[in-house]
Design an enzyme around this catalytic site. Structure first.
Site, PDB file in Angstrom:
ATOM      1  N   SER A   1      -1.739   1.742  10.862  1.00 24.21           N
ATOM      2  CA  SER A   1      -0.923   1.946   9.665  1.00 24.21           C
ATOM      3  C   SER A   1      -1.626   2.579   8.471  1.00 24.21           C
ATOM      4  CB  SER A   1      -0.288   0.628   9.220  1.00 24.21           C
ATOM      5  OG  SER A   1       0.743   0.274  10.104  1.00 24.21           O
TER       6      SER A   1
ATOM      7  N   LYS B   1      -0.029  -0.710  -2.024  1.00 25.98           N
ATOM      8  CA  LYS B   1       0.997  -0.902  -1.004  1.00 25.98           C
ATOM      9  C   LYS B   1       1.751  -2.183  -1.339  1.00 25.98           C
ATOM     10  CE  LYS B   1       1.624  -1.149   4.077  1.00 25.98           C
ATOM     11  NZ  LYS B   1       0.962  -1.101   5.394  1.00 25.98           N
TER      12      LYS B   1
ATOM     13  N   SER C   1       2.597   2.207   8.947  1.00 29.38           N
ATOM     14  CA  SER C   1       3.527   1.657   7.980  1.00 29.38           C
ATOM     15  C   SER C   1       3.177   1.981   6.522  1.00 29.38           C
ATOM     16  CB  SER C   1       3.576   0.135   8.133  1.00 29.38           C
ATOM     17  OG  SER C   1       2.327  -0.443   7.788  1.00 29.38           O
TER      18      SER C   1
END
Lengths: 474, 482
Positions: B174, B75, B150
């Site tokens: 998330s 990420k 997210s």
């Protein structure tokens, strides 16, 4: 109207740790800009603070030294504001629960002792520095960012500039004494913010205060407070109200000027820093620090009075720094009379050091050398006046008192026969003075003593001269 | 050919493929899917192949670990030396990290090869991945749908088999919500298990890194790499090294699964409820017992979260001021103007909204009413969970009230978006671990995920439950057509 001055101090002391409070960078002063700024110090994305236990230990030392409460659990909070030298956009400080609470210190103004209470002392990080006008631009030096600070907050209990200075000096002496701060005011290791207000004498409520920021010398502090007090009184007497404000002292003009008013005051939006768990200090840690704490100035002062039989004033002066206290003790230990040693150190030694802007730790005349000189006064080898000259030579050449006395033939003349011969000569040559004395002019006696000393080139024992002269005249 | 993490590791160990070959294959897949899915922000073939070659070399030298040479995606919130680390923001568009996050360091030390940096909501703020400055990510199962957020890029990448596994972070759901929306498995560990050092902070007291993978087994292998004490993170827990795969094969007989009635009431879409019900039936078949419990203050999680997270974010994001790195406005008149323009240009709307909300709730006169009150609620929510765990071993819940919604559907309505986080926020506020795994499909063939919540440090048990479920079902093996 009679006005009363009310003063409280916030002192930022840089703690003398090797590394910063939340990073491993060095805290050394004066290196090339930004060479001591790690990822944590420049607040790169993702970095986190890690508490430096050495800084906590110094806070504990301070708390114990002023008899304060050491909070077993204190909280780090974020103080949020934007400034280029504040890399994270917040300063990690302590807000609701500081590490040290309460405590007190005794100050002396004139011959009056006064106890000043402290509110708190809390740990925080220093900001970096903005360096202006580099090639017409502003630069940021983050070497100082993250240096550990202990902010020491007093109660508003000082009532004059003199008390405020005495308090600041007492704090300066204490933090250097226990070794938590190098006390270097020029390098910013010890900086004072002074809150000043005035009120009609007898009024209970405080007046509105203005805070003078960042004073880094006792001289400027005194000037700033005196100016500020006068200014506030004039404002009120002219019918104006004092507005709460932060002001700066302009050393050029000798005036304070407003930096920001209460309306522009920041809302710092304090909240507990989620990156740092509560600071927990256990009993064992406190006890270990307590056992390692040096003898404190107040205790040492009392001991000097009882152990050496010197007056309170001497004891206070000699314990004004650790270096002076140990110099004094070493002098006495090497055989000097306690009171004579005190006189010499507070007098000639301090005066010469001051003149040369040297610290007693670097005195060219070591304690044992001074002790030998004092012993030569004590055993009558030289008189006090000669001793001062000898000290001057010791200071310059580094020779021992004995070597100088021997080389320059300064040994005091204590032989009664020799002294009598000198006196007879002087009496013969100064018949007029003798007459004056005999007609009742006591002053003439001193003049005759002076003549005798002169004739002996200062070597005659003054006590003996006095005695023999008296016998011959009366 | 695509693999699970475990399969890739086995092939490498058997010498049937190389790290370079695997990396090249996956890079080709990523390139092929990028236009359709936009799952990655940065791909750097040379950096990836260099890591792969290094992994092959260390295998040749006999120094390979279990996962040496296996490719994964990170990420874009984890700082990685030499890689652009944008955190989904224009603010960090050109920021190349000079250092590795704790998680990245551990992954690299384990020989994992970085395929690229996955897309995400800006600074991890969002539930749909539409708040990325680098464009929305599309759900591989239905390109009209959001992938969740997210960590939408990580979830979409794993779902589309663009990487065997990916790192992710979870502040209010998330990891779990995008894993559910994309039909993959995601684990949010107990707060403090995975180092936050080098993970760009959104809400420090809630942020926690974790893995997204196809299977629970892979999540266990990833967590074995990612977890561990880090002295650079003062909130990282000092605990003995754990093997999170140790209990994978334990039978579930006697496992008590709690169903909080507040999670299964109004607001839960029927298609999701149905898939969850079948999953629980499957768990019963595996020997688990389902009991009803109550988490009475569940709905307070939303206001509490949307006070605490923005409060911390408003402070955490202050460092992005244009002074030392990151976006700086091209023209400005003075210091304040520089701050204002740089931040106005560098941050997107949702980030600005949360900074403003956070500054407000921390400001003088409002702190007690908002921030302190929210902290009290946070404690109460933790107490509710503890009471719940008095009656069960793990708690089952939907990961989200609905399947993935359409792109743009909630774009103008932040509150509607916030309300969709109802089932995941409590776990972060309490600091508990949670896992989401696929349990079927709902409307429009969009995946449904079940969330299992455990008590502190029960990661191995959550992984065990999900793994046993995955041994008996094949939802986790379904892949969308690319």
């Amino acid at each position: 109207m009679q006005w009363e001055v009310v003063i409280g101090l916030e002192i930022h002391t840089q703690l003398s740790t090797q590394s910063k409070i939340f990073s491993a960078s060095s805290t050394t002063f004066g290196n090339e800009p930004n060479t001591q700024a790690s990822a944590v110090d420049i607040a790169l994305p993702g970095v986190l603070p890690v508490m430096n236990r050495a800084a906590v230990e110094k806070a504990i030392q301070f708390g114990l030294a002023i008899g304060a409460k050491i909070n077993r659990k204190s909280i780090f909070a974020r103080k949020n504001y934007f400034y280029p030298d504040l890399p994270k956009g917040y300063q990690i400080s302590q807000f609701e629960v500081p590490v040290v609470e309460g405590g007190q210190v005794t100050i002396r103004v004139g011959d009056q002792d006064k106890v000043i209470n402290l509110t708190r002392a809390h740990l925080e990080e220093d900001a970096g520095k903005s360096v202006h006008a580099v090639h017409g631009m502003s630069g940021i030096d983050l070497n100082r960012a993250g240096t550990p600070l202990l902010e020491i907050v007093s109660e508003p209990e000082m009532r004059s500039a003199a008390e405020a200075i005495a308090y600041a000096k007492a704090m300066h002496s204490l933090v250097t004494w226990i070794g938590i701060c190098d006390g270097n005011m020029q390098e910013g290791s010890f900086r004072c913010d002074v809150n000043v207000s005035v009120r009609p004498l007898g009024q209970k409520e405080f007046g509105t205060r203005r805070e003078i920021k960042n004073l880094n010398s006792f001289k400027f502090m005194e000037q700033a407070i005196k100016y500020e007090v006068q200014w506030q009184i004039e404002q009120i007497e002219d019918g104006h109200k004092i507005q709460q404000a932060t002001v700066l002292f302009d050393t050029e003009s000798g005036q304070t000027r407003m930096m920001r008013s209460k309306e522009d005051a920041h809302d710092y939006r304090y909240f507990p820093d989620p990156d740092l768990p509560p600071l927990v200090i256990d009993e064992a840690w406190i006890e270990r620090v307590r056992s390692e704490l040096p003898e404190l100035p107040e205790a040492m002062q009392a001991r000097f009075q009882s152990q050496y039989g010197i007056p309170a004033y001497d004891a206070a002066t000699l314990t004004s720094s650790k270096a002076m206290a140990s110099y004094y003790e070493a002098t006495v230990a090497a055989g000097a009379d306690a009171k004579l040693a005190s006189n010499w150190i507070m007098g000639e030694i301090s005066a010469t050091l001051n003149r040369e802007e040297r610290d007693i730790a670097d005195s060219p005349v070591a304690a044992d050398a001074l002790a030998l000189l004092i012993r030569r006064v004590m055993d009558g080898t030289i008189n006090n006046k000669t001793a001062k000259d000898v000290l001057k030579k010791m200071w310059e050449a580094g020779d021992s008192a004995d070597a100088i006395i021997e080389r320059d033939g300064l040994k005091q003349e204590s032989d009664t026969g020799a002294i009598e011969a000198i006196i007879d000569e002087v009496l013969a040559a100064n018949a007029a003075m003798v007459e004056e004395y005999k007609s009742g002019k006591e002053k003439a006696f001193n003049a005759l003593v002076g003549q005798c000393m002169k004739a002996s080139k200062g070597k005659a024992n003054p006590a003996q001269v006095n005695e023999v002269l008296k016998r011959k005249l009366d | 050919m695509t693999y699970t993490l475990k399969q890739a590791a086995d092939l490498l160990a058997a010498g049937k493929t190389s790290a370079v070959e695997l990396a090249s294959d996956y890079l080709a897949r990523i390139e092929g899917a990028q236009g359709a899915l936009n799952a990655f922000i940065t791909v750097d073939r040379e950096l990836t192949l260099a890591m792969a070659r290094k992994a092959d070399a260390s295998r040749a030298a006999g120094n390979a670990g279990l996962l040496t040479g296996v490719p994964i995606a990170h990420k874009d919130i984890f700082c990685a030396e030499g890689w652009k680390t944008t955190c989904g923001s224009k603010m960090l568009e050109h920021f190349v990290s000079p250092y590795d996050a704790g998680v990245v360091e551990r992954c690299t030390a384990a020989g994992l090869v970085t395929l690229g940096r996955t897309n995400m909501d800006e600074f991890a703020m969002g539930s749909s991945n539409e708040n990325s400055a680098y464009g929305a990510v599309r759900n591989p199962w239905d390109r009209d749908a959001v992938p969740g957020g997210s960590s939408g890029g990580s979830a979409a990448a794993v779902a589309a088999r663009l990487a065997p596994a990916a790192t992710a972070t979870d502040t209010g759901g998330s990891i779990r919500q995008p894993a559910a929306f994309c039909g993959v498995t995601g684990l949010k560990p107990t707060y403090g298990v995975v180092s936050r050092y080098g993970m760009v902070a959104y809400a420090s007291s809630l942020d926690q890194g974790g893995p997204i993978a196809q299977t629970a087994e892979d999540c266990a292998l990833m967590l074995n790499v990612m977890a561990g004490h880090d002295v650079r993170d003062s909130t990282s827990l000092e605990m003995a090294k754990e093997d999170y795969s140790r209990d994978l094969n334990q039978p579930l007989k006697g496992l008590r699964i709690g169903m909080p009635r507040e999670y299964f009431g109004a607001g839960l879409a029927a298609d999701v409820a149905a898939a969850i019900e079948s999953a629980l039936a499957e768990y019963r078949k595996l020997g688990a017992e389902v009991v009803e419990i109550s988490l009475p203050r569940t709905e307070l999680a939303i206001p509490a979260y949307y006070v605490i997270a923005p409060a911390e974010a408003s402070s955490n994001l202050s460092r992005f001021d244009g002074v030392r790195y990151g976006h700086r406005a091209a023209e400005y008149t003075d210091l304040n103007d520089m701050y204002e323009k740089s931040r106005a240009e560098g941050f997107g709307w949702e980030v600005k909204r949360r900074i403003l909300t956070g500054a407000y709730v921390l400001s003088h006169g409002y702190y007690d009413a908002y921030y302190l009150k929210a902290q009290k609620v946070r404690r109460l929510l933790s107490e509710d969970f503890q009471a719940g765990f008095g009656q069960c071993d793990v708690i089952a819940a939907p990961a989200a009230p609905t399947v993935a919604w359409n792109l743009g559907e909630k774009g103008d309505d932040p509150i509607a978006m916030y309300l969709a986080d109802i089932y995941t926020l409590g776990v972060n506020l309490a600091g508990l671990p949670g896992i989401a795994h696929p349990v079927g499909f709902g409307a429009n063939g969009r995946p449904v995920g079940l969330q299992l919540i455990g008590n502190y440090f029960s990661e191995a048990r959550l992984l065990n439950a999900a793994h046993q479920f995955q041994q008996a079902t094949d939802w986790h093996t379904r892949a969308p057509a690319l």
